[in-house]
Design an enzyme around this catalytic site. Structure first.
Site, PDB file in Angstrom:
ATOM      1  N   CYS A  28       2.403  -2.153  -0.297  1.00  0.00           N
ATOM      2  CA  CYS A  28       3.009  -3.314  -0.957  1.00  0.00           C
ATOM      3  C   CYS A  28       2.418  -4.621  -0.442  1.00  0.00           C
ATOM      4  O   CYS A  28       2.217  -5.561  -1.215  1.00  0.00           O
ATOM      5  CB  CYS A  28       4.521  -3.277  -0.790  1.00  0.00           C
ATOM      6  SG  CYS A  28       5.256  -1.866  -1.659  1.00  0.00           S
TER       7      CYS A  28
ATOM      8  N   GLU B 137       8.547  -3.490  -4.617  1.00  0.00           N
ATOM      9  CA  GLU B 137       7.570  -4.568  -4.776  1.00  0.00           C
ATOM     10  C   GLU B 137       6.551  -4.253  -5.866  1.00  0.00           C
ATOM     11  O   GLU B 137       6.193  -5.137  -6.654  1.00  0.00           O
ATOM     12  CB  GLU B 137       6.800  -4.816  -3.459  1.00  0.00           C
ATOM     13  CG  GLU B 137       7.680  -5.216  -2.306  1.00  0.00           C
ATOM     14  CD  GLU B 137       8.110  -4.055  -1.422  1.00  0.00           C
ATOM     15  OE1 GLU B 137       8.178  -4.246  -0.206  1.00  0.00           O
ATOM     16  OE2 GLU B 137       8.384  -2.954  -1.951  1.00  0.00           O
TER      17      GLU B 137
ATOM     18  N   CYS C 229       5.559  -2.576   3.188  1.00  0.00           N
ATOM     19  CA  CYS C 229       4.719  -1.549   3.798  1.00  0.00           C
ATOM     20  C   CYS C 229       3.237  -1.905   3.562  1.00  0.00           C
ATOM     21  O   CYS C 229       2.934  -2.904   2.908  1.00  0.00           O
ATOM     22  CB  CYS C 229       5.059  -0.197   3.188  1.00  0.00           C
ATOM     23  SG  CYS C 229       4.477  -0.013   1.477  1.00  0.00           S
TER      24      CYS C 229
ATOM     25  N   HIS D 150       7.582   1.835  -5.415  1.00  0.00           N
ATOM     26  CA  HIS D 150       8.281   0.950  -4.490  1.00  0.00           C
ATOM     27  C   HIS D 150       8.793  -0.265  -5.252  1.00  0.00           C
ATOM     28  O   HIS D 150       8.249  -0.634  -6.299  1.00  0.00           O
ATOM     29  CB  HIS D 150       7.331   0.474  -3.392  1.00  0.00           C
ATOM     30  CG  HIS D 150       7.034   1.501  -2.357  1.00  0.00           C
ATOM     31  ND1 HIS D 150       6.711   1.170  -1.071  1.00  0.00           N
ATOM     32  CD2 HIS D 150       6.991   2.854  -2.421  1.00  0.00           C
ATOM     33  CE1 HIS D 150       6.480   2.269  -0.375  1.00  0.00           C
ATOM     34  NE2 HIS D 150       6.647   3.304  -1.173  1.00  0.00           N
TER      35      HIS D 150
END
Length: 149
Positions: free
Chosen positions: A84, A53, A81, A51
């Site tokens: 993260c 992040e 999410c 991801h």
């Protein structure tokens, strides 16, 4: 000032979009300097952890030589999410700024709020920064994906 950093995160999200990735970009700032960036790369890496992040946090830790990012802020185009949000807490990032709200997986208030669940560290957060631009990019991506299928 926050729009300047969100604009950079949006540029990264557009790069992800062009590569067929869910268009999310992240920027980590220390003071007034961008020290790290990240974008979604799950399809390319074949890794659920890729991801924006997570990539930005990893790059910032490497650059600064430690896991505590307590002097940094993160700007991300989509509400973080659960994974993260947990990484943000664990990295001790004190301020989280995001663009679009994620009604399916967002954990800064949309589905739940992991940032407020921590007993030891609670980052500040603000959503809706350049929300229209961030939301439009995500919506367009999934619309085009459905058309291809």
């Amino acid at each position: 000032m926050s729009e300047k950093y969100m604009q950079k995160a949006l540029e990264l999200a557009k790069e992800a979009y062009e590569e067929g990735e869910v268009p999310v970009g992240a920027v980590i700032v220390k003071g007034d300097e961008i020290i790290s960036t990240g974008r979604n790369r799950r399809e390319k890496s074949k890794n659920a952890l890729s991801h924006a992040e997570i990539e930005a946090i990893n790059n910032a830790c490497e650059k600064l030589g430690g896991w505590r990012l307590w002097e940094c802020d993160i700007y991300v185009t989509l509400e973080p999410c659960p994974m993260c949000s947990g990484a943000i807490i664990n990295a001790r990032i004190p301020n989280v700024y995001f663009g679009a709200y994620d009604k399916n997986f967002g954990c800064c208030g949309s589905t739940l709020n992991i940032l407020e669940m921590s007993n030891s560290f609670r980052p500040n957060y603000q959503g809706g920064i350049m929300e229209e631009e961030c939301s439009t990019l995500i919506t367009e991506f999934f619309k085009n994906l459905r058309l291809k299928q």
